[in-house]
Design a protein around this motif. Structure first.
Motif, short mmCIF file in Angstrom:
data_model
loop_
_atom_site.label_atom_id
_atom_site.label_comp_id
_atom_site.label_asym_id
_atom_site.label_seq_id
_atom_site.Cartn_x
_atom_site.Cartn_y
_atom_site.Cartn_z
N PHE A 19 -13.52 13.24 -44.47
CA PHE A 19 -13.59 14.76 -44.66
C PHE A 19 -14.33 15.06 -45.96
O PHE A 19 -14.63 16.39 -46.35
CB PHE A 19 -11.98 15.38 -44.82
N ARG A 20 -14.76 14.07 -47.01
CA ARG A 20 -15.31 14.51 -48.11
C ARG A 20 -17.03 14.12 -48.07
O ARG A 20 -17.63 14.33 -49.14
CB ARG A 20 -15.03 13.72 -49.33
N SER A 21 -17.38 13.34 -46.96
CA SER A 21 -18.62 13.00 -46.74
C SER A 21 -19.71 14.06 -46.81
O SER A 21 -19.42 15.11 -46.01
CB SER A 21 -18.86 12.05 -45.60
N ASP A 22 -21.00 13.73 -47.40
CA ASP A 22 -22.03 14.59 -47.26
C ASP A 22 -22.72 14.56 -45.95
O ASP A 22 -23.32 15.39 -45.41
CB ASP A 22 -23.01 14.50 -48.30
N THR A 23 -22.76 13.59 -45.26
CA THR A 23 -23.07 13.40 -43.89
C THR A 23 -21.81 13.28 -42.98
O THR A 23 -21.21 12.26 -42.85
CB THR A 23 -23.79 12.00 -43.81
N PRO A 24 -21.56 14.43 -42.34
CA PRO A 24 -20.47 14.53 -41.60
C PRO A 24 -20.34 13.60 -40.23
O PRO A 24 -21.24 13.69 -39.48
CB PRO A 24 -20.46 16.13 -41.08
N PRO A 25 -19.39 12.96 -40.19
CA PRO A 25 -19.22 12.01 -39.00
C PRO A 25 -18.76 12.74 -37.88
O PRO A 25 -18.57 14.14 -37.76
CB PRO A 25 -18.06 11.31 -39.36
N SER A 26 -18.99 12.33 -36.64
CA SER A 26 -18.82 12.93 -35.31
C SER A 26 -17.09 13.44 -35.27
O SER A 26 -16.32 12.74 -35.87
CB SER A 26 -19.14 12.18 -34.17
N ARG A 199 -14.50 21.79 -49.82
CA ARG A 199 -14.72 23.14 -49.31
C ARG A 199 -15.75 23.11 -48.10
O ARG A 199 -15.71 23.81 -47.03
CB ARG A 199 -15.32 24.33 -50.35
N GLN A 200 -16.71 22.40 -48.27
CA GLN A 200 -17.95 22.40 -47.17
C GLN A 200 -17.03 21.86 -46.05
O GLN A 200 -17.36 22.15 -44.82
CB GLN A 200 -19.01 21.61 -47.69
N ALA A 201 -16.50 20.67 -46.20
CA ALA A 201 -15.79 20.00 -45.17
C ALA A 201 -14.81 21.16 -44.34
O ALA A 201 -14.55 20.96 -43.10
CB ALA A 201 -15.09 18.67 -45.39
N LEU A 202 -13.86 21.82 -45.03
CA LEU A 202 -12.97 22.77 -44.47
C LEU A 202 -13.75 23.92 -43.78
O LEU A 202 -13.27 24.19 -42.71
CB LEU A 202 -12.11 23.30 -45.31
#
Length: 303
Positions: A19-26, A199-202
């Motif tokens: 949930f913190r990665s700049d490259t969002p997983p699938s 915040r970005q992940a949420l």
């Protein structure tokens, strides 16, 4: 001991950086990672589980081995409305069942992005209606949930009230997600302190659920827009290290202003849904003890 426990859990959660990665997983990878993390949680002994259905959806019945006392905890699991299952919430449902002796029915509601808003709410209301139709008195039913499921404890009540259904005896919400606008001050003040979310992940996972729907409405942001008048007693538990802290503080204030009996239970220096770490974190066990007491008091008071 608790300080060391909290530090170890914080480190564990920071290593799981989906949930913190700049490259969002699938979404598939997120679901696998979440399931793997939650499989590490301890499950209370002395309980048994059975696959069942509720409102046309799969569900997990969790009961004490010695046989349940009267009542039902209708449980809604967490996972940002896109992840999770009754199995990922088993540490929480088993802990409540073991402490109260009351059975839990944990609903496997439909998930985004395949089934965005309001599919999950439709499923939880259908599960509640199925209990009522089976002859269970609303006074014997407690809604409980964590994270997204904590939000569903509130929005299911809103939708049930719209449908003319009686409301349950009480609500227990662990770190509920109650603001799809992501406008709480804690979204900024807890940035970097929260070991799970950015915040970005949420915002990203929230968009999977809202799917273009306006978040400025009661069923998506009840902490801001819901009329809670006539709601049953509420227990809201949250940790101070959460980006979602203000979801809890604002819904509690909103409930208070509507004349609802509400307990806002804030624990210092713990993460999102810290109660999952039962048997590992002292604060988790104490919080679950308080939640179990709240449940039994309200089911007992209903007779």
């Amino acid at each position: 001991m608790s300080r060391e426990q909290r530090a170890a859990i914080d480190a564990l959660l920071r290593r799981s950086d989906d949930f913190r990665s700049d490259t969002p997983p699938s979404v598939h990878d997120l679901r696998d990672g979440f399931a793997a993390l939650m499989a590490q949680m301890r499950v209370a002994p002395g309980i048994r589980t059975t696959d069942t259905t509720a409102g046309g959806r799969p569900a997990l019945l969790v009961e004490p081995d010695a046989g349940p006392r009267p009542g039902t905890i209708l449980y809604f699991h967490g996972g940002a409305f896109a992840l999770g299952s009754p199995q990922t919430a088993l540490s929480l449902t088993a802990a409540l069942v073991a402490r109260t002796g009351i059975r839990s029915v944990s609903v496997d509601y439909r998930l985004a992005p395949e089934h965005p808003f309001p599919a999950g709410i439709d499923d939880t209301v259908a599960a509640y209606r199925s209990l009522l139709d089976a002859g269970h008195a609303p006074e014997s039913i407690v809604f409980a949930g964590d994270s997204a499921g904590g939000g569903l404890t509130v929005t299911t009540c809103l939708r049930a009230r719209e449908a003319g259904l009686p409301l349950p005896a009480a609500i227990v919400a662990f770190s509920p997600g109650l603001d799809a606008t992501r406008s709480g001050a804690s979204m900024t003040t807890k940035d970097g302190i929260d070991p799970i979310f950015t915040r970005q992940a949420l915002v990203r996972t929230g968009q999977l659920y809202t799917a273009g729907a306006d978040p400025h409405q009661p069923l998506l942001s009840p902490a801001l827009y819901a009329d809670l008048t006539g709601f049953p007693p509420m227990l809201v538990q949250v940790g101070t290290n959460e980006l979602l802290l203000d979801d809890s503080t604002r819904v509690a204030a909103r409930a208070r202003d509507a004349g609802v009996d509400v307990i806002l239970d804030v624990t210092a220096d713990v993460p999102h849904v810290f109660q999952s770490f039962t048997g590992v974190l002292d604060e988790a066990d104490r919080a679950l003890d308080r939640a179990a007491l709240f449940v039994t008091q309200h089911v007992d008071a209903a007779g």
